[in-house]
Scaffold this motif. Structure first.
Motif, PDB file in Angstrom:
ATOM      1  N   ASP A  66     101.683  86.231  12.505  1.00 31.99           N
ATOM      2  CA  ASP A  66     101.952  85.060  13.328  1.00 31.99           C
ATOM      3  C   ASP A  66     101.951  83.811  12.437  1.00 31.99           C
ATOM      4  O   ASP A  66     101.757  83.892  11.217  1.00 31.99           O
ATOM      5  CB  ASP A  66     100.943  84.943  14.473  1.00 31.99           C
ATOM      6  CG  ASP A  66      99.536  84.610  13.994  1.00 31.99           C
ATOM      7  OD1 ASP A  66      99.318  84.510  12.759  1.00 31.99           O
ATOM      8  OD2 ASP A  66      98.641  84.449  14.840  1.00 31.99           O
ATOM      9  N   LYS A  67     102.198  82.665  13.027  1.00 30.60           N
ATOM     10  CA  LYS A  67     102.321  81.425  12.256  1.00 30.60           C
ATOM     11  C   LYS A  67     101.033  81.076  11.520  1.00 30.60           C
ATOM     12  O   LYS A  67     101.058  80.444  10.458  1.00 30.60           O
ATOM     13  CB  LYS A  67     102.738  80.282  13.176  1.00 30.60           C
ATOM     14  CG  LYS A  67     104.159  80.419  13.723  1.00 30.60           C
ATOM     15  CD  LYS A  67     104.531  79.233  14.594  1.00 30.60           C
ATOM     16  CE  LYS A  67     105.963  79.370  15.114  1.00 30.60           C
ATOM     17  NZ  LYS A  67     106.344  78.218  15.981  1.00 30.60           N
ATOM     18  N   SER A  68      99.901  81.459  12.078  1.00 28.01           N
ATOM     19  CA  SER A  68      98.628  81.142  11.438  1.00 28.01           C
ATOM     20  C   SER A  68      98.342  82.024  10.233  1.00 28.01           C
ATOM     21  O   SER A  68      97.494  81.699   9.404  1.00 28.01           O
ATOM     22  CB  SER A  68      97.483  81.305  12.452  1.00 28.01           C
ATOM     23  OG  SER A  68      97.271  82.694  12.750  1.00 28.01           O
ATOM     24  N   GLY A  69      99.077  83.147  10.122  1.00 29.14           N
ATOM     25  CA  GLY A  69      98.858  84.082   9.028  1.00 29.14           C
ATOM     26  C   GLY A  69      97.598  84.903   9.176  1.00 29.14           C
ATOM     27  O   GLY A  69      97.136  85.547   8.223  1.00 29.14           O
ATOM     28  N   LYS A  70      97.037  84.929  10.385  1.00 29.34           N
ATOM     29  CA  LYS A  70      95.796  85.674  10.609  1.00 29.34           C
ATOM     30  C   LYS A  70      95.964  86.868  11.544  1.00 29.34           C
ATOM     31  O   LYS A  70      95.168  87.798  11.502  1.00 29.34           O
ATOM     32  CB  LYS A  70      94.727  84.734  11.182  1.00 29.34           C
ATOM     33  CG  LYS A  70      94.262  83.674  10.198  1.00 29.34           C
ATOM     34  CD  LYS A  70      93.128  82.851  10.785  1.00 29.34           C
ATOM     35  CE  LYS A  70      92.614  81.822   9.761  1.00 29.34           C
ATOM     36  NZ  LYS A  70      91.487  81.020  10.310  1.00 29.34           N
ATOM     37  N   ARG A  71      96.979  86.839  12.392  1.00 32.77           N
ATOM     38  CA  ARG A  71      97.184  87.945  13.338  1.00 32.77           C
ATOM     39  C   ARG A  71      98.407  88.751  12.907  1.00 32.77           C
ATOM     40  O   ARG A  71      99.508  88.202  12.754  1.00 32.77           O
ATOM     41  CB  ARG A  71      97.397  87.425  14.762  1.00 32.77           C
ATOM     42  CG  ARG A  71      97.526  88.526  15.811  1.00 32.77           C
ATOM     43  CD  ARG A  71      97.713  87.911  17.200  1.00 32.77           C
ATOM     44  NE  ARG A  71      97.679  88.903  18.270  1.00 32.77           N
ATOM     45  CZ  ARG A  71      98.747  89.559  18.721  1.00 32.77           C
ATOM     46  NH1 ARG A  71      99.945  89.329  18.177  1.00 32.77           N
ATOM     47  NH2 ARG A  71      98.627  90.429  19.698  1.00 32.77           N
ATOM     48  N   ALA A  72      98.216  90.038  12.702  1.00 37.95           N
ATOM     49  CA  ALA A  72      99.298  90.930  12.277  1.00 37.95           C
ATOM     50  C   ALA A  72      99.689  91.834  13.433  1.00 37.95           C
ATOM     51  O   ALA A  72      98.830  92.501  14.032  1.00 37.95           O
ATOM     52  CB  ALA A  72      98.880  91.770  11.084  1.00 37.95           C
ATOM     53  N   LEU A  73     100.971  91.871  13.751  1.00 36.92           N
ATOM     54  CA  LEU A  73     101.498  92.727  14.808  1.00 36.92           C
ATOM     55  C   LEU A  73     102.296  93.863  14.172  1.00 36.92           C
ATOM     56  O   LEU A  73     103.177  93.633  13.334  1.00 36.92           O
ATOM     57  CB  LEU A  73     102.402  91.929  15.746  1.00 36.92           C
ATOM     58  CG  LEU A  73     103.172  92.730  16.800  1.00 36.92           C
ATOM     59  CD1 LEU A  73     102.207  93.405  17.784  1.00 36.92           C
ATOM     60  CD2 LEU A  73     104.168  91.839  17.548  1.00 36.92           C
ATOM     61  N   PHE A  74     101.991  95.089  14.559  1.00 37.57           N
ATOM     62  CA  PHE A  74     102.697  96.278  14.091  1.00 37.57           C
ATOM     63  C   PHE A  74     103.435  96.868  15.279  1.00 37.57           C
ATOM     64  O   PHE A  74     102.826  97.186  16.307  1.00 37.57           O
ATOM     65  CB  PHE A  74     101.711  97.300  13.520  1.00 37.57           C
ATOM     66  CG  PHE A  74     100.962  96.806  12.322  1.00 37.57           C
ATOM     67  CD1 PHE A  74     101.400  97.107  11.043  1.00 37.57           C
ATOM     68  CD2 PHE A  74      99.826  96.020  12.462  1.00 37.57           C
ATOM     69  CE1 PHE A  74     100.719  96.659   9.927  1.00 37.57           C
ATOM     70  CE2 PHE A  74      99.134  95.561  11.358  1.00 37.57           C
ATOM     71  CZ  PHE A  74      99.578  95.879  10.084  1.00 37.57           C
ATOM     72  N   LYS A  75     104.754  97.023  15.133  1.00 38.00           N
ATOM     73  CA  LYS A  75     105.533  97.438  16.291  1.00 38.00           C
ATOM     74  C   LYS A  75     106.618  98.428  15.892  1.00 38.00           C
ATOM     75  O   LYS A  75     107.290  98.269  14.881  1.00 38.00           O
ATOM     76  CB  LYS A  75     106.178  96.220  16.966  1.00 38.00           C
ATOM     77  CG  LYS A  75     106.804  96.516  18.322  1.00 38.00           C
ATOM     78  CD  LYS A  75     107.228  95.225  19.010  1.00 38.00           C
ATOM     79  CE  LYS A  75     107.781  95.491  20.401  1.00 38.00           C
ATOM     80  NZ  LYS A  75     108.199  94.241  21.080  1.00 38.00           N
ATOM     81  N   GLY A  76     106.767  99.478  16.718  1.00 46.09           N
ATOM     82  CA  GLY A  76     107.810 100.471  16.519  1.00 46.09           C
ATOM     83  C   GLY A  76     108.142 101.142  17.834  1.00 46.09           C
ATOM     84  O   GLY A  76     107.766 100.672  18.914  1.00 46.09           O
TER      85      GLY A  76
END
Length: 382
Positions: A66-76
């Motif tokens: 995300d923009k904050s660089g702290k939340r990572a989203l993994f999607k498939g």
């Protein structure tokens, strides 16, 4: 995952007090389709952490910060999860979960997540600790790699790990068409709706190293139900037949038997024994067909053969159409594939048109006259 197969915090702590008591370095090895994925892990505050990036990439999930660089989203495909640096709460398939530890970044920009959560997220099993090798083990992690193709306003999705085939229209309607119960490597799909309303899906998969093996699977559906299936596996050269309707019928073959499929009903109305026609025990590509002739190419010798469907007479076309230099090449080459370089283009009257894409003499059109050669054959046998 059963409680008996889960690694407990106390077991992690015991690992920290093993022969390498003063180091936080441990290892992991997880079973995935087709083998294993593994590497170094980290032990921190009694929890084993693994950099999730490589596992997610192999499993077909895309990672975005995300923009904050702290939340990572993994999607498939049918799988998603999110973790936040410094937070023990994450999201797995849309539901909040306790991660069992706090994710953190490494100096190499890795994102370390509790191993137990990773195994859970990828639907693995039998998580255990091998204290003799300081290695965390788990089995059966799933992958979510897919191939997609759109046609007629619908999206067709093939799951690489098991061959499950789905069709979707919009976001909410996903229907499973069939399961091929095999894994795929470099696959692609061709999709066509026939004049009679049948759905034809052709899957072409290149596999092995250096990907000289090819498998073509042709599926014929009617009203969403699978009616016919043919699998053709070969090496060295691709047949890549279009399976266009012939005489109002679809053509379906597996290298040994050709079936004529009636459009609209899907019924088999006739069959041809390709091995008998070709004259050798081999798998055959069908490169052209009409009422009088069939063009076959054997997988092993790669030589295009014209066969009279009435008499069974076989003619090796390279001997009739190519120069002496190209004939020698057709008989002896094996790179990039065996056989001649003839490609059938069309039939007009009694003439068959080919392109010979020769690496020796260049690319040129060659023409075979059925009537002329038939007369020669008759004269030679009178």
């Amino acid at each position: 995952m059963s409680a008996s197969s889960s690694l407990t915090v106390s077991e992690s702590s015991a690992l920290a007090q093993a022969s390498f008591a003063n180091t936080s370095q441990v290892y992991y090895q997880f079973g995935v389709p087709g083998g294993n994925i593994g590497g170094p892990a980290l032990l921190k505050n009694g929890v084993i952490y693994v950099d999730v990036r490589g596992i997610a990439e192999q499993a077909g999930l895309k990672m975005d910060w995300d923009k904050s660089g702290k939340r990572a989203l993994f999607k498939g495909w049918t799988k998603s999860f999110a973790v936040r640096i410094g937070s023990q709460t994450g999201v797995l398939d849309g539901k909040a979960v306790d991660l069992g530890g706090i994710p953190f970044k490494s100096k190499e920009d890795g994102i370390y997540v509790p191993a137990r959560f990773i195994v859970k997220a990828f639907e693995g099993s039998h998580l255990r600790l091998d204290s003799t090798t300081n290695t965390l083990l788990a089995d059966d992690l799933k992958t979510f790699n897919v191939f997609t193709e759109s046609s007629g306003g619908r999206t067709y999705t093939l799951v690489k790990a098991n061959g499950d085939l789905y069709v979707s229209q919009g976001k909410d309607t996903v229907i499973k068409l069939t399961s091929l119960q095999t894994n795929f490597d470099w696959a692609g799909m061709k999709i066509e709706k026939t004049a009679g309303g049948l759905l034809v899906i052709k899957i072409i998969d290149s596999y092995g190293e250096p990907h000289i093996n090819t498998r073509e699977i042709t599926l014929i559906f009617k009203n969403g139900a699978l009616l016919r299936k043919a699998t053709f596996a070969y090496q060295f050269r691709g047949g890549d037949a279009d399976f266009k309707p012939y005489d109002g019928n679809l053509i379906l073959h597996d290298g040994n038997t050709l079936r004529f499929i009636q459009d609209d009903t899907g019924n088999v109305i006739d069959t041809l024994d390709l091995v008998k026609l070709g004259g050798e025990e081999d798998a055959y590509y069908v490169e052209g067909i009409d009422k009088e002739i069939i063009l076959l190419r054997g997988n092993q010798n790669g030589l295009l053969t014209l066969i009279n469907r009435q008499t069974g007479e076989r003619t090796l076309l390279y001997k009739e159409l190519l120069t002496a230099k190209d004939q020698e090449y057709a008989e002896n080459n094996d790179v990039p594939f065996k056989g001649d370089t003839l490609k059938f283009i069309k039939r007009s009257g009694d003439k068959l048109y080919f392109i010979n894409d020769s690496p020796l003499t260049g690319k040129k059109e060659v023409i075979y006259s059925i009537e002329a050669h038939s007369n020669n054959y008759k004269n030679n046998t009178d």
